[in-house]
Motif scaffolding. Sequence first.
Motif, PDB file in Angstrom:
ATOM      1  N   PHE A 195       0.830  -1.203   0.000  1.00  0.00           N
ATOM      2  CA  PHE A 195       0.000   0.000   0.000  1.00  0.00           C
ATOM      3  C   PHE A 195       0.862   1.249   0.000  1.00  0.00           C
ATOM      4  O   PHE A 195       1.814   1.354   0.770  1.00  0.00           O
ATOM      5  CB  PHE A 195      -0.907   0.012   1.237  1.00  0.00           C
ATOM      6  CG  PHE A 195      -1.871  -1.131   1.266  1.00  0.00           C
ATOM      7  CD1 PHE A 195      -3.151  -0.986   0.739  1.00  0.00           C
ATOM      8  CD2 PHE A 195      -1.492  -2.379   1.762  1.00  0.00           C
ATOM      9  CE1 PHE A 195      -4.031  -2.055   0.719  1.00  0.00           C
ATOM     10  CE2 PHE A 195      -2.372  -3.455   1.753  1.00  0.00           C
ATOM     11  CZ  PHE A 195      -3.648  -3.286   1.232  1.00  0.00           C
ATOM     12  N   ALA A 196       0.497   2.203  -0.877  1.00  0.00           N
ATOM     13  CA  ALA A 196       1.173   3.504  -0.884  1.00  0.00           C
ATOM     14  C   ALA A 196       0.102   4.579  -0.869  1.00  0.00           C
ATOM     15  O   ALA A 196      -0.988   4.397  -1.429  1.00  0.00           O
ATOM     16  CB  ALA A 196       2.036   3.640  -2.131  1.00  0.00           C
ATOM     17  N   ILE A 197       0.413   5.697  -0.201  1.00  0.00           N
ATOM     18  CA  ILE A 197      -0.513   6.825  -0.202  1.00  0.00           C
ATOM     19  C   ILE A 197       0.057   7.875  -1.142  1.00  0.00           C
ATOM     20  O   ILE A 197       1.266   8.106  -1.158  1.00  0.00           O
ATOM     21  CB  ILE A 197      -0.766   7.347   1.226  1.00  0.00           C
ATOM     22  CG1 ILE A 197      -1.877   8.394   1.222  1.00  0.00           C
ATOM     23  CG2 ILE A 197       0.495   7.873   1.894  1.00  0.00           C
ATOM     24  CD1 ILE A 197      -2.445   8.674   2.605  1.00  0.00           C
ATOM     25  N   CYS A 198      -0.825   8.476  -1.949  1.00  0.00           N
ATOM     26  CA  CYS A 198      -0.353   9.307  -3.058  1.00  0.00           C
ATOM     27  C   CYS A 198      -1.114  10.627  -3.109  1.00  0.00           C
ATOM     28  O   CYS A 198      -2.294  10.684  -2.749  1.00  0.00           O
ATOM     29  CB  CYS A 198      -0.599   8.574  -4.383  1.00  0.00           C
ATOM     30  SG  CYS A 198      -0.057   6.855  -4.362  1.00  0.00           S
ATOM     31  N   ASP A 199      -0.425  11.667  -3.602  1.00  0.00           N
ATOM     32  CA  ASP A 199      -1.082  12.984  -3.694  1.00  0.00           C
ATOM     33  C   ASP A 199      -1.080  13.534  -5.116  1.00  0.00           C
ATOM     34  O   ASP A 199      -1.200  14.733  -5.322  1.00  0.00           O
ATOM     35  CB  ASP A 199      -0.423  13.968  -2.719  1.00  0.00           C
ATOM     36  CG  ASP A 199       0.992  14.335  -3.125  1.00  0.00           C
ATOM     37  OD1 ASP A 199       1.478  13.838  -4.156  1.00  0.00           O
ATOM     38  OD2 ASP A 199       1.614  15.140  -2.402  1.00  0.00           O
ATOM     39  N   GLY A 200      -0.920  12.666  -6.096  1.00  0.00           N
ATOM     40  CA  GLY A 200      -0.875  13.110  -7.489  1.00  0.00           C
ATOM     41  C   GLY A 200       0.555  13.137  -7.989  1.00  0.00           C
ATOM     42  O   GLY A 200       0.813  12.862  -9.157  1.00  0.00           O
ATOM     43  N   GLU A 201       1.483  13.458  -7.104  1.00  0.00           N
ATOM     44  CA  GLU A 201       2.884  13.582  -7.494  1.00  0.00           C
ATOM     45  C   GLU A 201       3.758  12.647  -6.658  1.00  0.00           C
ATOM     46  O   GLU A 201       4.551  11.882  -7.181  1.00  0.00           O
ATOM     47  CB  GLU A 201       3.303  15.031  -7.261  1.00  0.00           C
ATOM     48  CG  GLU A 201       4.500  15.460  -8.073  1.00  0.00           C
ATOM     49  CD  GLU A 201       4.719  16.965  -7.948  1.00  0.00           C
ATOM     50  OE1 GLU A 201       5.869  17.369  -7.781  1.00  0.00           O
ATOM     51  OE2 GLU A 201       3.715  17.717  -7.982  1.00  0.00           O
ATOM     52  N   ARG A 259      -0.006  11.324 -18.303  1.00  0.00           N
ATOM     53  CA  ARG A 259      -1.245  11.172 -19.084  1.00  0.00           C
ATOM     54  C   ARG A 259      -2.313  12.186 -18.686  1.00  0.00           C
ATOM     55  O   ARG A 259      -3.449  12.114 -19.153  1.00  0.00           O
ATOM     56  CB  ARG A 259      -1.824   9.769 -18.881  1.00  0.00           C
ATOM     57  CG  ARG A 259      -0.973   8.689 -19.501  1.00  0.00           C
ATOM     58  CD  ARG A 259      -1.639   7.338 -19.358  1.00  0.00           C
ATOM     59  NE  ARG A 259      -0.800   6.284 -19.913  1.00  0.00           N
ATOM     60  CZ  ARG A 259      -1.252   5.082 -20.238  1.00  0.00           C
ATOM     61  NH1 ARG A 259      -2.530   4.770 -20.043  1.00  0.00           N
ATOM     62  NH2 ARG A 259      -0.440   4.183 -20.721  1.00  0.00           N
ATOM     63  N   GLY A 260      -1.981  13.066 -17.740  1.00  0.00           N
ATOM     64  CA  GLY A 260      -2.951  14.074 -17.310  1.00  0.00           C
ATOM     65  C   GLY A 260      -3.991  13.519 -16.369  1.00  0.00           C
ATOM     66  O   GLY A 260      -5.079  14.081 -16.232  1.00  0.00           O
ATOM     67  N   MET A 261      -3.705  12.387 -15.729  1.00  0.00           N
ATOM     68  CA  MET A 261      -4.624  11.817 -14.738  1.00  0.00           C
ATOM     69  C   MET A 261      -3.855  11.450 -13.475  1.00  0.00           C
ATOM     70  O   MET A 261      -3.771  10.283 -13.108  1.00  0.00           O
ATOM     71  CB  MET A 261      -5.398  10.620 -15.315  1.00  0.00           C
ATOM     72  CG  MET A 261      -4.599   9.707 -16.226  1.00  0.00           C
ATOM     73  SD  MET A 261      -5.621   8.360 -16.920  1.00  0.00           S
ATOM     74  CE  MET A 261      -6.038   9.027 -18.525  1.00  0.00           C
ATOM     75  N   PRO A 262      -3.255  12.470 -12.808  1.00  0.00           N
ATOM     76  CA  PRO A 262      -2.434  12.202 -11.627  1.00  0.00           C
ATOM     77  C   PRO A 262      -3.209  11.408 -10.580  1.00  0.00           C
ATOM     78  O   PRO A 262      -4.399  11.641 -10.377  1.00  0.00           O
ATOM     79  CB  PRO A 262      -2.072  13.598 -11.109  1.00  0.00           C
ATOM     80  CG  PRO A 262      -3.068  14.516 -11.719  1.00  0.00           C
ATOM     81  CD  PRO A 262      -3.452  13.912 -13.034  1.00  0.00           C
ATOM     82  N   PHE A 263      -2.500  10.459  -9.949  1.00  0.00           N
ATOM     83  CA  PHE A 263      -3.179   9.589  -8.986  1.00  0.00           C
ATOM     84  C   PHE A 263      -3.050  10.120  -7.564  1.00  0.00           C
ATOM     85  O   PHE A 263      -1.954  10.279  -7.052  1.00  0.00           O
ATOM     86  CB  PHE A 263      -2.612   8.164  -9.038  1.00  0.00           C
ATOM     87  CG  PHE A 263      -3.406   7.231  -8.168  1.00  0.00           C
ATOM     88  CD1 PHE A 263      -4.518   6.583  -8.675  1.00  0.00           C
ATOM     89  CD2 PHE A 263      -3.088   7.080  -6.823  1.00  0.00           C
ATOM     90  CE1 PHE A 263      -5.298   5.766  -7.862  1.00  0.00           C
ATOM     91  CE2 PHE A 263      -3.866   6.265  -6.011  1.00  0.00           C
ATOM     92  CZ  PHE A 263      -4.968   5.610  -6.531  1.00  0.00           C
ATOM     93  N   SER A 264      -4.196  10.344  -6.913  1.00  0.00           N
ATOM     94  CA  SER A 264      -4.153  10.634  -5.480  1.00  0.00           C
ATOM     95  C   SER A 264      -5.093   9.673  -4.761  1.00  0.00           C
ATOM     96  O   SER A 264      -6.098   9.246  -5.315  1.00  0.00           O
ATOM     97  CB  SER A 264      -4.512  12.095  -5.207  1.00  0.00           C
ATOM     98  OG  SER A 264      -5.881  12.294  -5.399  1.00  0.00           O
ATOM     99  N   GLY A 265      -4.717   9.314  -3.538  1.00  0.00           N
ATOM    100  CA  GLY A 265      -5.494   8.321  -2.795  1.00  0.00           C
ATOM    101  C   GLY A 265      -4.588   7.173  -2.400  1.00  0.00           C
ATOM    102  O   GLY A 265      -3.364   7.335  -2.321  1.00  0.00           O
ATOM    103  N   ALA A 309      -3.138  15.759   4.010  1.00  0.00           N
ATOM    104  CA  ALA A 309      -1.947  16.089   3.227  1.00  0.00           C
ATOM    105  C   ALA A 309      -2.035  15.460   1.836  1.00  0.00           C
ATOM    106  O   ALA A 309      -1.684  16.089   0.831  1.00  0.00           O
ATOM    107  CB  ALA A 309      -0.689  15.607   3.948  1.00  0.00           C
ATOM    108  N   ALA A 310      -2.525  14.217   1.755  1.00  0.00           N
ATOM    109  CA  ALA A 310      -2.662  13.552   0.457  1.00  0.00           C
ATOM    110  C   ALA A 310      -3.679  14.291  -0.410  1.00  0.00           C
ATOM    111  O   ALA A 310      -3.446  14.542  -1.594  1.00  0.00           O
ATOM    112  CB  ALA A 310      -3.075  12.099   0.643  1.00  0.00           C
ATOM    113  N   ALA A 311      -4.811  14.662   0.193  1.00  0.00           N
ATOM    114  CA  ALA A 311      -5.869  15.340  -0.571  1.00  0.00           C
ATOM    115  C   ALA A 311      -5.399  16.706  -1.064  1.00  0.00           C
ATOM    116  O   ALA A 311      -5.884  17.194  -2.082  1.00  0.00           O
ATOM    117  CB  ALA A 311      -7.127  15.479   0.290  1.00  0.00           C
ATOM    118  N   LYS A 312      -4.458  17.336  -0.320  1.00  0.00           N
ATOM    119  CA  LYS A 312      -4.036  18.695  -0.689  1.00  0.00           C
ATOM    120  C   LYS A 312      -2.695  18.745  -1.410  1.00  0.00           C
ATOM    121  O   LYS A 312      -2.128  19.819  -1.616  1.00  0.00           O
ATOM    122  CB  LYS A 312      -3.979  19.550   0.576  1.00  0.00           C
ATOM    123  CG  LYS A 312      -5.337  19.628   1.252  1.00  0.00           C
ATOM    124  CD  LYS A 312      -5.479  20.774   2.205  1.00  0.00           C
ATOM    125  CE  LYS A 312      -6.966  20.956   2.533  1.00  0.00           C
ATOM    126  NZ  LYS A 312      -7.184  21.713   3.763  1.00  0.00           N
TER     127      LYS A 312
END
Length: 424
Positions: A195-201, A259-265, A309-312
Amino acid sequence: MKILVIGSGGREAALCWKLRQSETVETLYCAPGNAGIAEDASCIALDSSDHGAVIQFCQENSIDLVVIGPEAPLVAGLADDLREAEIAAFGPAALAAQLEGSKGFTKDLCKTANIPTAAYERFSDAASAKAYVMAQACPIVIKADGLAAGKGVTIAHTRPDALAAIEDCFRGRFGEAGAEVVVEAFLDGEEASFFAICDGETALPLATAQDHKAAYDGDKGPNTGGMGAYSPAPVMTDALCDQVMATIIDPTMREMAARGMPFSGVLYAGLMITADGPQLIEYNVRFGDPECQVLMMRLESDLAKLLTAAAKGQLAFQSLRWSADKAITVVMTNKGYPGSYSKGDVISGLDAAKISRDIAVFHAGTKADGDSVLATGGRVLNVTAKGATVTDAQAKAYETVQKISWPNAAYRSDIGWRAIARES
Ligand code: AMP
Ligand code: GLY
């Protein structure tokens, strides 16, 4: 802050339990929640497929963050609609949720980004899928492309089985989810969840786990959503975790952003640890259920701060603390699950189970009825414990399971067996 959690399972119970421990959380809501979640959050009857109603609730109640538990609302774009209304949401946008919603999408992404995964082809008609299978070795794996509640995968040991699975998919067994099929090579090894937590970047590794999908002891019987889990996965050494970040998670983050669909969550990688190293079996775009329950038992950091922090987009500045303890969860079900089962028995012994900080009973399919709690779901309770070893945690969990009963209760008696065999 004020937080709304979407969902009603053991996963959301564990998230609410952990969020409740955060000093920054003043009000916690859960929609729809369950009888156990009601001890940590105000349960509200909101239909999460009605995005307008969720947005209205958030605006009327000044919600600072919405935490979306299950995949269906993510794939349906709830996070997009909330962000559009300027409400912070934890969970990927619908385009990014394709990582779980379409196996073909993920396989193609792996090919582009050079991520280790089983060799495969995608098909939209039965004849070409069958012709491909005839030229491959067995075992071979047939997968419905879309969300099929964990039932869309067949490991075919013979060609006739593979052909029958293809036939099934294209005849509509999984509805729309089977309109496209992925055929892929069989991977040999030990499975683990990462599991990894991601914020788009930025992606921050969380922890690892292993689950027991089969309904009966000895990992026999039909597949379920999960009959138990433990964390960490002993097979996942620090070196392997680093390798997974470098060869699987980070390239996925870069490719999704490109691809212009950064992953957060939460990016939940189902891995096969093969002789050639870790390979990606599939992605989920959320916490696992029941894996989340063991992760929350071991997380020492503030969950509300982490999800915010992930959401922002601020994960780069976060670090995480985990208990060195091992955690295990045993799922208690109604007898007959994952098939049909009778439900509605009164559960006894829940108070006797509240004895220690190392034990938590997370509710899944339960409902309050006056002062009683009824067993209303397939998966009913997640008895979760931590200890210095998996052996120790398992003993605590089953001691607690013994105190809880209802006439139609069932559970596996060997959760954690593989980890315990390594310990002894
Ligand atoms: P999935 O829904 O893709 O995670 O597949 C469900 C289960 O099928 C996995 O947890 C594995 O146990 C098994 N599986 C899927 N793909 C493969 C593969 N290529 N090789 C071996 N086992 C697989
Ligand atoms: N326990 C497997 C899942 O949540 O998908």
